[in-house]
Enzyme design. Structure first.
Site, PDB file in Angstrom:
ATOM      1  N   LYS A   1      10.446 -18.327   6.428  1.00 54.74           N
ATOM      2  CA  LYS A   1      10.976 -17.483   7.516  1.00 54.74           C
ATOM      3  C   LYS A   1      10.632 -16.015   7.319  1.00 54.74           C
ATOM      4  O   LYS A   1      11.423 -15.122   7.623  1.00 54.74           O
ATOM      5  CB  LYS A   1      12.501 -17.633   7.646  1.00 54.74           C
ATOM      6  CG  LYS A   1      13.007 -19.050   7.597  1.00 54.74           C
ATOM      7  CD  LYS A   1      12.401 -19.919   8.651  1.00 54.74           C
ATOM      8  CE  LYS A   1      12.883 -21.349   8.515  1.00 54.74           C
ATOM      9  NZ  LYS A   1      12.101 -22.247   9.388  1.00 54.74           N
TER      10      LYS A   1
ATOM     11  N   SER B 208      -8.743  -0.159   7.029  1.00 54.62           N
ATOM     12  CA  SER B 208      -8.621  -1.100   8.145  1.00 54.62           C
ATOM     13  C   SER B 208      -7.182  -1.178   8.618  1.00 54.62           C
ATOM     14  O   SER B 208      -6.867  -1.870   9.556  1.00 54.62           O
ATOM     15  CB  SER B 208      -9.114  -2.489   7.733  1.00 54.62           C
ATOM     16  OG  SER B 208      -8.235  -3.035   6.781  1.00 54.62           O
TER      17      SER B 208
ATOM     18  N   LYS C 298       0.815  -1.219   0.000  1.00 61.84           N
ATOM     19  CA  LYS C 298       0.000   0.000   0.000  1.00 61.84           C
ATOM     20  C   LYS C 298       0.847   1.267   0.000  1.00 61.84           C
ATOM     21  O   LYS C 298       0.364   2.345  -0.378  1.00 61.84           O
ATOM     22  CB  LYS C 298      -0.898   0.007   1.244  1.00 61.84           C
ATOM     23  CG  LYS C 298      -1.900  -1.133   1.287  1.00 61.84           C
ATOM     24  CD  LYS C 298      -3.199  -0.735   0.629  1.00 61.84           C
ATOM     25  CE  LYS C 298      -4.232  -1.851   0.743  1.00 61.84           C
ATOM     26  NZ  LYS C 298      -5.510  -1.470   0.160  1.00 61.84           N
TER      27      LYS C 298
ATOM     28  N   ALA D 143     -15.621 -13.701   1.720  1.00 61.61           N
ATOM     29  CA  ALA D 143     -15.696 -12.274   1.321  1.00 61.61           C
ATOM     30  C   ALA D 143     -15.593 -12.240  -0.193  1.00 61.61           C
ATOM     31  O   ALA D 143     -14.745 -11.576  -0.757  1.00 61.61           O
ATOM     32  CB  ALA D 143     -14.565 -11.485   1.963  1.00 61.61           C
TER      33      ALA D 143
ATOM     34  N   THR E 166      -8.115   9.547   4.778  1.00 58.28           N
ATOM     35  CA  THR E 166      -8.619   8.286   4.224  1.00 58.28           C
ATOM     36  C   THR E 166      -9.317   7.459   5.286  1.00 58.28           C
ATOM     37  O   THR E 166      -9.225   7.749   6.478  1.00 58.28           O
ATOM     38  CB  THR E 166      -7.479   7.443   3.614  1.00 58.28           C
ATOM     39  OG1 THR E 166      -8.059   6.451   2.756  1.00 58.28           O
ATOM     40  CG2 THR E 166      -6.654   6.748   4.701  1.00 58.28           C
TER      41      THR E 166
ATOM     42  N   ASP F 249       4.474 -17.327 -16.171  1.00 61.02           N
ATOM     43  CA  ASP F 249       3.243 -17.721 -16.874  1.00 61.02           C
ATOM     44  C   ASP F 249       2.027 -17.016 -16.284  1.00 61.02           C
ATOM     45  O   ASP F 249       1.042 -16.745 -16.976  1.00 61.02           O
ATOM     46  CB  ASP F 249       3.027 -19.238 -16.751  1.00 61.02           C
ATOM     47  CG  ASP F 249       4.176 -20.028 -17.354  1.00 61.02           C
ATOM     48  OD1 ASP F 249       4.550 -19.724 -18.505  1.00 61.02           O
ATOM     49  OD2 ASP F 249       4.700 -20.927 -16.672  1.00 61.02           O
TER      50      ASP F 249
ATOM     51  N   ASP G 295     -17.036 -11.010  -2.860  1.00 61.21           N
ATOM     52  CA  ASP G 295     -17.710 -10.033  -3.716  1.00 61.21           C
ATOM     53  C   ASP G 295     -17.038  -9.901  -5.084  1.00 61.21           C
ATOM     54  O   ASP G 295     -17.708  -9.760  -6.108  1.00 61.21           O
ATOM     55  CB  ASP G 295     -17.761  -8.656  -3.052  1.00 61.21           C
ATOM     56  CG  ASP G 295     -16.380  -8.026  -2.955  1.00 61.21           C
ATOM     57  OD1 ASP G 295     -15.570  -8.513  -2.150  1.00 61.21           O
ATOM     58  OD2 ASP G 295     -16.101  -7.081  -3.719  1.00 61.21           O
TER      59      ASP G 295
ATOM     60  N   ASN H  62       1.629  -7.356   8.425  1.00 58.44           N
ATOM     61  CA  ASN H  62       1.226  -6.760   9.698  1.00 58.44           C
ATOM     62  C   ASN H  62       0.244  -7.644  10.451  1.00 58.44           C
ATOM     63  O   ASN H  62      -0.934  -7.702  10.127  1.00 58.44           O
ATOM     64  CB  ASN H  62       0.651  -5.370   9.444  1.00 58.44           C
ATOM     65  CG  ASN H  62       1.715  -4.423   8.922  1.00 58.44           C
ATOM     66  OD1 ASN H  62       2.790  -4.308   9.511  1.00 58.44           O
ATOM     67  ND2 ASN H  62       1.457  -3.784   7.792  1.00 58.44           N
TER      68      ASN H  62
ATOM     69  N   GLY I 230      -9.148  -7.609  -2.531  1.00 59.68           N
ATOM     70  CA  GLY I 230     -10.045  -7.046  -1.513  1.00 59.68           C
ATOM     71  C   GLY I 230     -10.808  -5.926  -2.190  1.00 59.68           C
ATOM     72  O   GLY I 230     -11.794  -6.159  -2.876  1.00 59.68           O
TER      73      GLY I 230
END
Lengths: 314, 314
Positions: free
Chosen positions: B272, B78, B53, B208, B75, B172, B210, B306, B179
């Site tokens: 890792k 979430s 982001k 979710a 803005t 390929d 949609d 996160n 989201g």
């Protein structure tokens, strides 16, 4: 005793280069701000088997003569060298016989078994490890590949810093943790000859401070069954690694257990990479001695990322 | 509606290049063996603020005119877009006003606050987020930077795959989670024009779905308060992102929650690196559909890292 030279590390790198990951060097703006220094993390936790140990094990296996190699290789290790040797053996089509202390982390036992090695468990003392290994070698004819006190292994481990200095020039300091001293002595062998201005500083848990005591006094002083969260650093120096470290390392600094845990968590949270406690020791040294490291460009070798996710210290 | 083109992603990359990490592309021998494919993981979890982001937010802030920029940016998010915009604003010396759902993960709230943004909490519904944000914008005169449904943001997100294809040619397929669709539409915008032979496939949590429903039917179908572990994917597509996705994406495939957790753990243990559940969705798709992906070279964007370390799903 014949000590390796920088050219031997360079030769090792040519030998193993195609078989190891060229691991990334990562930085963290927020960790740099907290430390007041520029830290370049060489991510050997992202190496194959999740540890720098794959470099030394691969170099040692590749250097075996064909007729000796066919009997396989053997070692004792609390885990990362075991996994490294097991995979290096598998890839070269030979057997690996591994002696492991029964209290080694589950994830390391599973990894070694997963690479098809034959495991013999023993008591978690250096004595038990060595006598069990002797027995295994006697039975199988396999060649012993020591986790650190062996020329070929030291040269292989030194390639991590060779690569680091290709990726990031102009470092003032390179830091590693010290357990048996394979990584530290390999690093010092290469760097002190090729980049004499770069200081080599090691971090060690105060609870397993044999390298610190030996380095400061000039006399080898092993520790017995040290109890530190940094499970990769519970071993003592070997004769070869001590000889190199005595001569070429600039300093060894010890840190406490709480400080190691805090540094470990900082790297997990801020850098989004998984490191084992041993890997956190150099950052812990910087955090505990900010004034000494202020404004410096520091290369830190993150040694491994093998932890039981079900037993995190935080 | 003016849709971005590949050249806009290329321009965005020139604009943000010096401010973002060029994240590494990592591979795992054992994951490749398990999948029967070659997967190249583009590690945007190692991007600044721990998520891709930061690319879109940086591009959007840099494109603001000087006199508009001084009132700051705002803005709702979430978490990852919030942290990204907060840091991009801080680095450009302007204010950031962030509306966050009160159930956002602690680590994300802390990160946003740590970057000096002003946070307003709201109910965890799209409606509450939007009305609260409107109020904040009205009071401050800040410019809204949407988490995904905005031209500049879409172009910025597309730069992750631009970089991936510089680091690893001959893919390929490129896979991302979906989201709000900013990453997916930016990826498709760049790749379908520059590398038309590369397929673009998205993974989405079945809970979710949609984007899946909208893509299959051709009619926008938002979800309301979906409950998936993949907290970054609880939002619905926007008008801009749906328009691009409808046109340029090859397929969207859904997966269950258990499968997402398993894939997440596999990446933690074998690679890792720390990824959040959203990042695991494409690997989960591959693991659930091995036949379709057999032998393919697949680029997977790992979107973020996160997570609350105190609340791991394993």
């Amino acid at each position: 005793m014949k000590l390796p030279a920088a050219v031997d590390v360079i030769d090792a790198y040519q030998r193993i280069k195609a078989l190891v990951h060229q691991t990334p060097v990562l930085t963290s703006r927020s960790i740099n701000e907290i430390c007041g220094a520029e830290i370049y993390f060489k991510c050997e936790n992202l190496q194959k088997v999740g540890a720098f140990k794959y470099r030394g094990a691969t170099n040692a296996v590749l250097l075996l003569d064909e007729d000796i190699r066919k009997n396989g290789v053997a070692t004792h290790s609390s885990g990362n060298h075991a996994a490294a040797l097991a995979l290096a053996a598998k890839i070269n089509g030979i057997a690996a016989y591994i002696v492991m202390p029964e209290n080694a982390p589950e994830i390391k036992k599973k990894a070694v078994a997963g690479y098809g090695a034959q495991i013999t468990f023993c008591q978690p003392t250096l004595e038990a490890r060595e006598s069990t290994l002797e027995e295994v070698v006697r039975k199988t004819g396999a060649t012993l590949i020591h986790p650190y006190n062996q020329w070929e292994v030291v040269c292989g481990q030194g390639t991590a810093s060779l690569e680091l200095l290709q990726q990031q020039r102009n470092l003032d300091i390179i830091m590693t943790p010290v357990g048996g001293g394979g990584l530290l002595s390999g690093t010092a062998t290469y760097v002190k000859q090729q980049f004499p201005d770069v200081k080599i500083i090691a971090g060690e848990p105060a609870k397993a401070d044999d390298a610190y005591q030996s380095f400061k006094s000039g006399v080898f002083q092993p520790v017995v069954n040290p109890d530190t969260i940094a499970d990769g650093l519970r071993t003592s120096l070997g004769s070869l690694t001590f000889e190199i470290i005595k001569d070429k390392v600039d300093d060894i600094i010890t840190v406490g257990e709480g400080s190691i845990k805090d540094a470990m968590r900082m790297i997990w949270e801020r850098m989004k990479i998984i490191i084992e406690p041993s890997s956190a020791v150099p950052l812990s040294v910087v955090l505990e001695n900010k004034e000494s490291f202020k404004g410096k460009k520091i290369g830190v070798v993150l040694t491994g990322g093998n932890v039981d996710l079900g037993k995190l210290p935080f």
